[in-house]
Enzyme design. Structure first.
Site, mmCIF file in Angstrom:
data_model
loop_
_atom_site.group_PDB
_atom_site.id
_atom_site.type_symbol
_atom_site.label_atom_id
_atom_site.label_comp_id
_atom_site.label_asym_id
_atom_site.label_seq_id
_atom_site.Cartn_x
_atom_site.Cartn_y
_atom_site.Cartn_z
ATOM 1 N N ASP A 281 94.898 71.590 5.172
ATOM 2 C CA ASP A 281 94.950 70.121 5.196
ATOM 3 C C ASP A 281 93.721 69.501 4.535
ATOM 4 O OD1 ASP A 281 93.294 71.053 7.210
ATOM 5 O OD2 ASP A 281 94.584 70.388 8.831
ATOM 6 N N ASN B 153 95.411 68.512 21.498
ATOM 7 C CA ASN B 153 96.775 68.054 21.767
ATOM 8 C C ASN B 153 97.816 69.054 21.263
ATOM 9 O OD1 ASN B 153 96.584 67.786 19.017
ATOM 10 N ND2 ASN B 153 96.877 65.563 18.962
ATOM 11 N N HIS C 46 97.945 70.354 18.168
ATOM 12 C CA HIS C 46 98.298 70.282 16.741
ATOM 13 C C HIS C 46 97.857 71.560 16.019
ATOM 14 C CE1 HIS C 46 94.268 68.073 15.602
ATOM 15 N NE2 HIS C 46 94.144 69.352 15.318
ATOM 16 N N GLU D 286 100.672 66.669 14.181
ATOM 17 C CA GLU D 286 100.405 66.092 15.486
ATOM 18 C C GLU D 286 101.670 66.141 16.349
ATOM 19 O OE1 GLU D 286 97.399 65.655 16.068
ATOM 20 O OE2 GLU D 286 96.397 64.112 14.882
HETATM 21 C C1 F6R Z 1 91.738 71.980 10.334
HETATM 22 C C2 F6R Z 1 92.939 72.080 11.152
HETATM 23 C C3 F6R Z 1 92.937 71.636 12.567
HETATM 24 C C4 F6R Z 1 91.849 72.293 13.403
HETATM 25 C C5 F6R Z 1 91.890 71.771 14.840
HETATM 26 C C6 F6R Z 1 90.805 72.380 15.697
HETATM 27 O O1 F6R Z 1 91.981 72.513 9.051
HETATM 28 O O2 F6R Z 1 93.910 72.506 10.657
HETATM 29 O O3 F6R Z 1 94.197 71.947 13.132
HETATM 30 O O4 F6R Z 1 92.029 73.677 13.381
HETATM 31 O O5 F6R Z 1 91.747 70.386 14.836
HETATM 32 O O6 F6R Z 1 89.554 71.963 15.242
HETATM 33 P P1 F6R Z 1 88.206 72.595 15.833
HETATM 34 O O7 F6R Z 1 88.193 74.012 15.428
HETATM 35 O O8 F6R Z 1 87.108 71.790 15.201
HETATM 36 O O9 F6R Z 1 88.273 72.426 17.322
#
Ligand code: F6R
Length: 239
Positions: A67, A135, A137, A142
């Protein structure tokens, strides 16, 4: 789904880093799907050290990131392009033309997403690294009423804005991102997820023990035949 509980984030970084190094040794032109955020940083350090020590080479490795934020300049310190170069690529011999991102500044996001999906389809991801949102995701898929198929432009939820806004000290955090869809993530041959910290404990419970539902996008991984989840004790507390 294979579940592995480690003491802390460092131990997970070593285990997942070693898994990636072995996969690269076995298939030097492997296609990797990569994530950003705090979770994969120890893993990226391990891979970078292995590359700097001459154990592995990323020369023929191809990567596709999950992303990217919309309307954030590519070289902004908070873009995922910058993150990946700072945390991994700049410490390796990977070739820039083998590194792929969704372009969050594309004039036509829909066309950009369609082109990315075609490239992904053609490349076929061998090994996909995932973090998970509080959440549930994955990528920036989301919670919603449907599982997405291909890449798309998404409005980030309050939970995600709250979790990530700490990185945006000067400029406001973008409210939109381009992300690979659930359908594309599920096409990876093997998926490795990292979840650390108590704030991920509810998401782990829903993902592993709950119903498969787009309200917890990560729960779809129950339907993938080759998933390993690495959790620390805090994230695994309700599992
Ligand atoms: C980022 C992504 C997100 C993160 C998620 C957890 O490329 O795809 O799904 O993996 O938001 O983020 P952290 O590791 O910062 O808790």
């Amino acid at each position: 789904m294979e579940l592995i509980v480690k003491e802390n984030a460092e131990e997970i970084g070593q285990a997942v880093g070693e898994l990636f190094c072995k996969a690269i040794e076995k298939k030097p032109n492997i296609v990797l799907g990569l994530a950003t955020g705090a979770s994969p940083i120890p893993t990226y350090r391990y891979i970078a050290h292995a590359c700097e020590a001459g154990r592995i080479s990323l020369r023929d490795v191809r990567t596709y990131n999950l992303d990217e934020y919309v309307d954030l300049p590519r070289n902004d310190k908070n873009s995922y392009y910058t993150f990946m170069h700072r945390e991994l690529f700049d410490h390796t011999d990977i070739r820039e033309e083998n590194v792929h991102f969704l372009n969050g500044n594309a004039p036509d996001p829909q066309a950009e997403c369609a082109a990315y999906d075609r490239a992904l389809e053609h490349a076929q991801v061998d090994l996909q690294l995932l973090g998970v949102g509080r959440n549930g995701h994955i990528g920036f898929n989301e919670p919603s009423n449907v599982f997405t198929k291909g890449s798309f432009k998404v409005q980030l939820t309050e939970s995600t804005l709250e979790a990530n806004s700490k990185y945006f000290d000067e400029n406001p955090m973008p409210h939109y991102a381009l992300t690979m869809g659930i359908g594309s993530i599920m096409k990876a041959r093997k998926i490795v997820m990292i979840a650390t910290g108590e704030k991920k404990a509810d998401a782990m419970k829903a993902m592993i023990c709950g119903e498969v539902s787009p309200l917890c996008p990560a729960s779809i991984l129950q339907f993938h035949h080759n998933v390993v989840v690495y959790m620390d004790k805090a994230a695994a507390k309700y599992v």
